[in-house]
Scaffold this active site. Structure first.
Site: not given
Length: 425
Positions: A308, A381, A260, A354, A79, A70, A76, A153
């Site tokens: 939720d 995560c 997701q 989750d 990443c 990139c 940026c 992107c």
């Protein structure tokens, strides 16, 4: 020390995407470094216990280092590890996950079963939030809240990148546009957008933009304003949902619901969670979203409930249960804590959690230990909060039986994993 360049040997990668080094006994976290490199770095933040730095020159390069594909990498903030080849990204993520479980979680023998790599290194994201600042369309820099203007992107699906010139056209008529959120379905080739603006946008203008400025596969726009850190919907034109397909399952996903991000791993992710869960009589799926896991899980058990706190997600989940002909699943708009609290004393065989990056709340962990379901499938995560939660759950009578890493976020420091915990014999 701040003005003087540092010469550092990088030991390893740590969570956050930093290279880890030490200088005179003090920890140094180095941005854009690779494991086993000798680098020259500039200090960007000095704290009592650690220093943050950024690589200015690579003196001895790692074989894993590559030229980032990139052109915006290094400016940026989207990443953090694009300068590493994909093999090294996976290896480092595995090491970070296992080290977290051993150091924080105090788990001596981790039943690790390997990594599930993304099927695509790039163009895997189907949800993207573009930031807008002074006619620049892109993402914030890694160091300041200044937007880096981009033509594309490399993480975003190709269709989403096609929208960038159209967004620039929209800017000519909506001057106070702050953000554009894109939600794209690669299986139906349709998208909905959120326009985040300072002032209320004229509805006729938005309808004209939908019909004449945006491509025909954009099926709806929502007009939103910011209240604190939250977005509030004012109105919408066109549809406010799209449909996603994962194997034989169909999902309606509204603008305010989560799905997701990495479409190349949808089927793999679902398959692994189903495999970890196996059969059960009664299950709970906490943080269920639109029913991504809940609805397929209903085939493996007698009855399952999804919870939720997001009302939009619950409406979608209820709709999705109907279109998939599942009558042994119900959904409730409630936090994980409230839902668990109502189930005290019930016999529950399976709980799927989750949680967000902050992990489980203390009250949620306490209720899990009080209810003691036979199995917990924990989708994480964040390896650090995951390790913290596992330490408490294993002390409370659970055993970690299985663990896999699923790389939903190539080129970034984010680490997703799936774990199975069972009550100790």
């Amino acid at each position: 020390m701040k003005d003087k360049p540092l010469k550092l040997t990088v030991e390893k990668l740590v969570y956050g995407g930093y290279g880890f080094s030490r200088l005179n006994g003090k920890a140094v976290f180095v941005r854009f470094a690779s494991p086993k490199e000798l680098v020259e770095a500039k200090v960007v933040k000095e704290k009592k216990d650690y220093t943050e730095a950024v690589v200015t020159k690579v003196l001895i390069s790692s074989p894993a280092r590559r030229k980032a594909p990139c052109p915006y990498y290094g400016e940026c903030g989207g990443c953090q590890i694009q300068h590493l080849n994909y093999e090294e990204q996976l290896r480092s993520k595995k090491d970070i996950l296992l080290e977290s479980l051993e150091r924080i979680g105090k788990i001596k023998e981790v039943p690790y079963e390997g990594e599930i790599p993304s099927k695509k290194e790039f163009n895997y994201r189907v949800r993207v939030q573009f930031k807008i600042q002074e006619n620049r369309v892109g993402f914030y820099r890694w160091d300041v809240k200044e937007v880096v203007d981009v033509e594309e992107c490399l993480l975003a699906h190709e269709r989403i990148n096609e929208l960038i010139p159209h967004i620039r056209e929209v800017l000519k008529v909506i001057k106070d546009l702050q953000e554009v959120h894109v939600n794209y379905s690669p299986t139906r080739d349709e998208a909905t957008l959120k326009f985040v603006t300072i002032t209320h946008t004229d509805e006729k203008l938005l309808q004209n933009i939908l019909e004449n400025v945006l491509p025909e596969w954009v099926v709806g726009i929502g007009d939103y304003g910011k209240v604190g850190n939250s977005l509030v919907k004012r109105y919408k034109v066109g549809r406010e949902h799209i449909f996603m397909d994962v194997g034989k399952w169909q999902y309606r996903v509204s603008n305010d619901s989560f799905f997701q991000v990495n479409y190349t791993l949808w089927e793999d992710f679902l398959k692994e969670v189903l495999d970890f869960s196996e059969s059960y009589k009664k299950g709970l799926d906490l943080h269920c979203g639109v029913g991504f896991f809940t609805i397929p899980l209903s085939e493996q058990g007698n009855f399952i409930e999804g919870a939720d706190a997001n009302p939009s997600a619950i409406k979608d989940a209820e709709y999705n249960a109907k279109i998939n002909n599942r009558d042994n699943v119900i959904f409730e708009e409630a936090t994980a804590f409230k839902h668990l609290k109502r189930r005290i004393g019930e016999v529950i065989n399976l709980v799927v959690v989750d949680p967000p990056r902050s992990g489980l709340l203390r009250e949620e962990r306490d209720l899990l230990l009080k209810n003691k379901p036979d199995k917990i499938v924990y989708i994480s995560c964040n390896p650090t909060t995951f390790a913290r939660d596992l330490k408490i759950l294993t002390k409370g009578g659970y055993e970690l039986k299985r663990l896999k890493l699923i790389d939903n976020f190539p080129q970034t420091y984010h680490i997703e994993s799936i774990a199975l915990l069972e009550v100790k014999d």
